[in-house]
Scaffold this motif. Structure first.
Motif, PDB file in Angstrom:
ATOM      1  N   UNK A   1     -14.820  18.475  24.205  1.00  0.00           N
ATOM      2  CA  UNK A   1     -13.660  18.699  23.349  1.00  0.00           C
ATOM      3  C   UNK A   1     -13.163  17.397  22.740  1.00  0.00           C
ATOM      4  N   UNK A   2     -12.523  17.513  21.594  1.00  0.00           N
ATOM      5  CA  UNK A   2     -11.763  16.431  20.986  1.00  0.00           C
ATOM      6  C   UNK A   2     -10.327  16.917  20.907  1.00  0.00           C
ATOM      7  N   UNK A   3      -9.412  16.124  21.476  1.00  0.00           N
ATOM      8  CA  UNK A   3      -8.005  16.507  21.488  1.00  0.00           C
ATOM      9  C   UNK A   3      -7.189  15.500  20.701  1.00  0.00           C
ATOM     10  N   UNK A   4      -6.283  16.003  19.901  1.00  0.00           N
ATOM     11  CA  UNK A   4      -5.387  15.162  19.107  1.00  0.00           C
ATOM     12  C   UNK A   4      -3.985  15.248  19.690  1.00  0.00           C
ATOM     13  N   UNK A   5      -3.405  14.071  19.982  1.00  0.00           N
ATOM     14  CA  UNK A   5      -2.096  14.013  20.624  1.00  0.00           C
ATOM     15  C   UNK A   5      -1.066  13.349  19.716  1.00  0.00           C
ATOM     16  N   UNK A   6       0.177  13.798  19.830  1.00  0.00           N
ATOM     17  CA  UNK A   6       1.302  13.148  19.153  1.00  0.00           C
ATOM     18  C   UNK A   6       1.712  11.908  19.949  1.00  0.00           C
ATOM     19  N   UNK A   7       2.582  11.116  19.369  1.00  0.00           N
ATOM     20  CA  UNK A   7       3.022   9.878  20.014  1.00  0.00           C
ATOM     21  C   UNK A   7       3.718  10.150  21.337  1.00  0.00           C
ATOM     22  N   UNK A   8       4.400  11.307  21.449  1.00  0.00           N
ATOM     23  CA  UNK A   8       5.100  11.642  22.685  1.00  0.00           C
ATOM     24  C   UNK A   8       4.201  12.296  23.729  1.00  0.00           C
ATOM     25  N   UNK A   9       2.901  12.362  23.454  1.00  0.00           N
ATOM     26  CA  UNK A   9       1.959  12.935  24.400  1.00  0.00           C
ATOM     27  C   UNK A   9       1.709  14.416  24.240  1.00  0.00           C
ATOM     28  N   UNK A  10       2.364  15.058  23.291  1.00  0.00           N
ATOM     29  CA  UNK A  10       2.178  16.489  23.068  1.00  0.00           C
ATOM     30  C   UNK A  10       0.793  16.745  22.471  1.00  0.00           C
ATOM     31  N   UNK A  11       0.105  17.744  22.994  1.00  0.00           N
ATOM     32  CA  UNK A  11      -1.198  18.128  22.460  1.00  0.00           C
ATOM     33  C   UNK A  11      -1.008  18.887  21.154  1.00  0.00           C
ATOM     34  N   UNK A  12      -1.523  18.334  20.052  1.00  0.00           N
ATOM     35  CA  UNK A  12      -1.345  18.922  18.728  1.00  0.00           C
ATOM     36  C   UNK A  12      -2.465  19.875  18.347  1.00  0.00           C
TER      37      UNK A  12
END
Length: 367
Positions: A243-254
């Motif tokens: 998997x490739x996961x994209x995260x926001x600056x606050x650590x939230x999985x986008x």
């Protein structure tokens, strides 16, 4: 020295069946086709541009609208890609459910339990599919039925376009030609102005760009990808899960996408990297010296752009030389085959990811 030729690009006939346009499409119709007037009229009524308008009577539920298919469509729309939408409960579907569950603070079972179903389908369409009218501009291609699959042969062509309208429709609706046949029947005719049932992947508003020399706004529309995406602070590519996961600056999985990550011969280079830049609808410098399985007859050459090129519609360059995140001409193989070390996504997922990152975005490759 290799001489580049310019073969004739075949335009899709006004209307052929889905089966006829699977893989290498059938020839153009003969001149005395009794349906020619009807086909011409259909093309004239087809909408311009790349927007797929709903066809009359397109809201009814079909037997093919299974709960799994509906969940896959919802996951895709929310940024948790199941890979190709095929109605099957495979590994990529389970991983997408786990990603969605993590983002919604639900138990990460990877199954469509009641809590997950309620959260996932809330606010989503009540069916998995819709009937649409094929736009005139989308249907005209160009298409190259005899496009080779060998990189060494691709340089002869001016672009690496789709082989058929069926293939283009499958990519636009994030599915497979086989599912389109399943949803519509083998005899269904496709062409400008014709009606077809597809997974309910919506049209995105046309992305506005100050300069667009490579036609990126068109590509986004042809792939059903909205240009406006949330900005990712960092990406994590996990080799074990694929998997490739994209995260926001606050650590939230986008967002989460299934990927192919290297091979035993070309392992994923574990470590911390950064995005150096993007090349949209890129040309590709093919160097057989970098590929252990290249043909001994291949030579260094520049391949033209196109969705059927080795890196698909976009190359996201990384700080590790010769490595990047990119699309693929074979979306059905994501997570099922090996790569030459780079991270490979479906064209539509790669395009979406490209809208989420920028120069300097952090990328972690982990085992």
């Amino acid at each position: 020295m290799r001489i580049q030729t310019k073969p004739l690009l075949r335009i899709a006939p006004a209307a052929l069946s889905l089966v006829a346009l699977l893989g290498v499409a059938a020839c153009d119709r003969a001149g005395n086709d009794p349906s020619a007037d009807k086909n011409a009229a259909s093309a004239a009524k087809a909408p311009a541009g790349f927007t797929f308008a709903n066809a009359p009577g397109g809201g009814e539920t079909e037997a093919a609208d299974s709960l799994t298919l509906r969940a896959q469509v919802a996951l895709d729309r929310l940024g948790f890609s199941p890979g190709v939408i095929d109605g099957k409960e495979g590994q990529s579907y389970r991983l997408a459910l786990q990603g969605f569950q993590e983002a919604r603070n639900l138990p990460q079972s990877g199954t469509l339990d009641e809590a997950t179903k309620n959260a996932l389908l809330a606010g989503q369409p009540s069916t998995a599919t819709r009937r649409v009218v094929i736009p005139q501009d989308f249907a005209k291609g160009p298409f190259i039925p005899d496009l080779p699959r060998s990189e060494g042969e691709m340089a002869r062509y001016p672009q690496l376009a789709y082989r058929s309208l069926t293939e283009a429709l499958a990519e636009r609706f994030h599915t497979t030609p086989d599912l389109l046949v399943q949803l519509n029947g083998k005899g269904t005719r496709i062409g400008a102005g014709e009606t077809i049932r597809v997974p309910d992947i919506p049209d995105g508003a046309r992305f506005k760009m100050d300069e667009d020399p490579n036609g990126w706004a068109d590509t986004l529309q042809k792939l059903g990808v909205a240009g406006d995406q949330p900005e990712a602070d960092h990406l994590v590519v996990d080799k074990s899960s694929g998997t490739l996961r994209a995260y926001a600056k606050d650590g939230k999985l986008l967002a989460q996408f299934p990927v192919t990550t290297g091979s035993g011969h070309d392992p994923l280079p574990l470590g911390n990297w950064t995005v150096k830049g993007e090349s949209r609808n890129p040309k590709y410098q093919y160097n057989p010296d970098l590929f252990w399985d290249a043909s001994s007859k291949d030579e260094k050459t520049m391949l033209p752009p196109g969705p059927n090129g080795p890196v698909g519609v976009v190359w996201i360059d990384l700080s590790k030389d010769h490595y990047g995140l990119h699309g693929t001409p074979e979306p059905q193989n994501i997570g099922r085959t090996e790569s030459h070390g780079c991270v490979r996504l479906t064209n539509w997922d790669a395009a979406r990811l490209a809208q989420m990152v920028k120069t300097g975005t952090k990328v972690v490759f982990q085992a």
